[in-house]
Scaffold this active site. Structure first.
Site, PDB file in Angstrom:
ATOM      1  N   ASP A 176       0.818  -1.222   0.000  1.00 49.57           N
ATOM      2  CA  ASP A 176       0.000   0.000   0.000  1.00 49.57           C
ATOM      3  C   ASP A 176       0.847   1.264   0.000  1.00 49.57           C
ATOM      4  O   ASP A 176       0.435   2.293   0.528  1.00 49.57           O
ATOM      5  CB  ASP A 176      -0.959   0.022   1.210  1.00 49.57           C
ATOM      6  N   LYS A 229       1.966   2.285  -5.225  1.00 50.69           N
ATOM      7  CA  LYS A 229       2.740   1.943  -6.424  1.00 50.69           C
ATOM      8  C   LYS A 229       1.977   2.315  -7.704  1.00 50.69           C
ATOM      9  O   LYS A 229       2.568   2.559  -8.736  1.00 50.69           O
ATOM     10  CB  LYS A 229       3.049   0.438  -6.441  1.00 50.69           C
ATOM     11  N   GLY A 284      -4.583  -4.660  -4.112  1.00 52.57           N
ATOM     12  CA  GLY A 284      -5.713  -3.807  -4.480  1.00 52.57           C
ATOM     13  C   GLY A 284      -5.219  -2.428  -4.826  1.00 52.57           C
ATOM     14  O   GLY A 284      -4.428  -1.854  -4.095  1.00 52.57           O
ATOM     15  N   HIS A 285      -5.622  -1.942  -5.987  1.00 48.64           N
ATOM     16  CA  HIS A 285      -5.284  -0.558  -6.299  1.00 48.64           C
ATOM     17  C   HIS A 285      -6.496   0.092  -6.940  1.00 48.64           C
ATOM     18  O   HIS A 285      -7.274  -0.549  -7.637  1.00 48.64           O
ATOM     19  CB  HIS A 285      -4.044  -0.454  -7.198  1.00 48.64           C
ATOM     20  N   GLN A 319       2.144  -6.493  -3.479  1.00 41.92           N
ATOM     21  CA  GLN A 319       2.508  -6.535  -2.062  1.00 41.92           C
ATOM     22  C   GLN A 319       3.848  -5.788  -1.886  1.00 41.92           C
ATOM     23  O   GLN A 319       4.104  -4.864  -2.617  1.00 41.92           O
ATOM     24  CB  GLN A 319       2.556  -7.963  -1.505  1.00 41.92           C
TER      25      GLN A 319
HETATM   26  P1  IMP Z   1      -2.546 -12.953   2.385  1.00 43.15           P
HETATM   27  O1  IMP Z   1      -1.641 -12.509   1.311  1.00 43.15           O
HETATM   28  O2  IMP Z   1      -4.006 -12.671   2.098  1.00 43.15           O
HETATM   29  O3  IMP Z   1      -2.329 -14.374   2.814  1.00 43.15           O
HETATM   30  O4  IMP Z   1      -2.224 -12.072   3.696  1.00 43.15           O
HETATM   31  C1  IMP Z   1      -0.995 -12.179   4.397  1.00 43.15           C
HETATM   32  C2  IMP Z   1      -0.556 -10.823   4.936  1.00 43.15           C
HETATM   33  O5  IMP Z   1      -0.185  -9.980   3.854  1.00 43.15           O
HETATM   34  C3  IMP Z   1      -1.651 -10.064   5.691  1.00 43.15           C
HETATM   35  O6  IMP Z   1      -1.029  -9.327   6.735  1.00 43.15           O
HETATM   36  C4  IMP Z   1      -2.204  -9.115   4.650  1.00 43.15           C
HETATM   37  O7  IMP Z   1      -2.799  -7.977   5.223  1.00 43.15           O
HETATM   38  C5  IMP Z   1      -0.928  -8.774   3.893  1.00 43.15           C
HETATM   39  N1  IMP Z   1      -1.180  -8.364   2.495  1.00 43.15           N
HETATM   40  C6  IMP Z   1      -1.382  -9.179   1.437  1.00 43.15           C
HETATM   41  N2  IMP Z   1      -1.519  -8.469   0.319  1.00 43.15           N
HETATM   42  C7  IMP Z   1      -1.366  -7.176   0.661  1.00 43.15           C
HETATM   43  C8  IMP Z   1      -1.357  -5.942  -0.092  1.00 43.15           C
HETATM   44  O8  IMP Z   1      -1.512  -5.903  -1.317  1.00 43.15           O
HETATM   45  N3  IMP Z   1      -1.157  -4.809   0.646  1.00 43.15           N
HETATM   46  C9  IMP Z   1      -0.937  -4.830   1.994  1.00 43.15           C
HETATM   47  N4  IMP Z   1      -0.931  -5.949   2.720  1.00 43.15           N
HETATM   48  C10 IMP Z   1      -1.139  -7.118   2.058  1.00 43.15           C
END
Ligand code: IMP
Length: 419
Positions: free
Chosen positions: A21, A24, A48-49, A235
């Protein structure tokens, strides 16, 4: 700007330096105009963007932020895990706005499919962690962990399987699904709606079956056609499965090396790597965050920065910049440039602590920099910034030995200093 763009060379990766977040999407949007191909390598609908299509805001999870640039091929790489109904929804949203992305969308036959029931398994595992392992990860519940578990166990279903199934080998895929459903029931108590899963696969194949192919297309685009490739990281570094704050990480590789692997590109083709970092820091989900501010300061940063998750709507945890994390991310990724985002969020701060290194008891050692107490919103020239804002940016540059070539000063596309 032209010199800077030339200096990025033919293959540039944009990588988050913190916990995601960082914003980007904006730098991607600016750079995409100057590249020919937009590629996303890893992760899934956990990202998510916000994309503005014809004046209307949409949150996209799978298609890269650069997808709106007409005529440019968009690649979804082998490192990705793709929830097909989400992808179809994004394609539909673009189509309604008059943009047909299908003819220029290329999906790796090696990318994995996130089945609907993986989300339920994700939820069941979070409950287990909460009850028996001392706490949840705080996942996005998009089925990401289960999809990568299946991939590592070599029981996943890939885009190539989808293509083959509807070219005459449906029986193989159906029996694979039945076998997986049986395991899901026995191991996690999750009942799989096989008909619904099959329908979703069929609907997806009808729309994107023709987009599935090998990743070697990137070699051709780069080496034969001489195209410039922009790699859009998803991420961020501190969520990397190997190098992040394990176990509070995602299940994919989020670094520059991970992105190259996910796209099947050899490391030496990368000519530049832009690290994107907020001027402060945020995190969604559980896990260490040494510079976190849980009281009024955190709330203030959250409100000023609009820090609520694009995917889950969760309030983001907020705190100060950690120099130690930036140095770590720069080393792991080999950043060549910084994009410091949301500098304007700090406009009202009287004093800005920057985390330098943790003390023995785990608390953070801070260096306090003077605030600037003036608006930087929308500024487009470095020399116009208040002197203390310039000093703040220069402090990051000096301590990391990386130039801050892009500095975000507001949410608008134009609110960016390019040096
Ligand atoms: P997962 O990827 O859904 O398994 O989540 C694992 C961890 O990564 C959690 O703390 C999520 O909040 C974090 N996370 C996954 N994708 C994102 C992203 O695009 N932005 C911020 N945090 C993310």
């Amino acid at each position: 700007m032209k010199n800077l763009l030339d200096s990025l060379g033919p293959v540039c990766a944009v990588i988050g330096a913190q916990w995601g977040d960082e914003g980007k999407g904006k730098i991607i949007d600016i750079l995409a105009e100057h590249f020919d191909v937009i590629a996303r390598a890893c992760g899934g609908a956990n990202a998510g963007h916000t994309i503005v299509v014809k004046g209307k805001k949409h949150v996209f999870h799978l298609l890269p932020a650069g997808s709106l640039h007409e005529g440019k091929p968009v690649i979804l790489g082998s490192g990705m895990v793709i929830h097909l109904p989400t992808l179809l929804e994004e394609i539909r949203t673009l189509k309604e706005a008059g943009i047909d992305i299908v003819p220029r969308l290329l999906i790796s036959e090696g990318a994995h499919i996130v089945l609907e029931y993986y989300k339920e398994i994700d939820g069941v595992m979070e409950e287990w962690r909460a009850k028996e392992k001392g706490g949840k990860i705080g996942t996005t519940k998009r089925g990401i962990g289960p999809a990568y578990m299946e991939k590592a166990a070599r029981t996943g279903i890939r885009m190539g399987d989808l293509k083959r199934a509807f070219a005459g080998a449906a029986g193989d895929l159906k029996s694979m699904l039945r076998w997986k459903a049986d395991i899901a029931q026995r191991q996690y108590g999750v009942t799989v709606d096989l008909d619904a899963e099959w329908d979703a696969l069929k609907q997806a194949h009808d729309v994107i079956g023709g987009c599935i192919g090998p990743m070697t297309i990137l070699f051709k685009l780069l080496h034969v056609d001489g195209k410039r490739i922009l790699i859009e990281g998803a991420q961020a570094t501190l969520l990397d499965l190997d190098h992040g704050t394990y176990p509070y990480v995602t299940s994919s590789q989020t670094t520059a090396a991970g992105a190259l692997q996910g796209l099947g590109l050899p490391p030496r083709v990368l000519t530049s790597c832009i690290g994107v970092a907020k001027a402060y820091c945020t995190r969604v989900g559980e896990g260490t965050f040494a510079t976190e501010e849980t009281g009024k300061i955190g709330e203030r940063l959250r409100e000023r920065g609009g820090e609520y998750g694009a995917t889950t709507g969760r309030p983001r945890r907020c705190g100060w910049l950690s120099l130690q994390d930036l140095v770590f991310s720069a080393l792991i990724n080999g950043f060549t440039h910084w994009n410091i985002t949301k500098l304007d969020v700090l406009d009202e701060e009287g004093e800005i602590p920057v985390g330098i290194a943790p003390k023995e008891d785990g608390a953070m050692n801070y260096q306090k920099l003077a605030g600037w107490k003036a608006s930087t919103k929308g500024m487009r020239s470095f020399k116009d910034l208040p002197p203390n804002a310039r000093k703040y940016v220069e402090f990051i540059e000096e301590r990391t030995h990386i130039p801050a070539s892009f500095i975000g000063t507001g949410p608008g596309r134009e609110d960016m200093i390019v040096r």
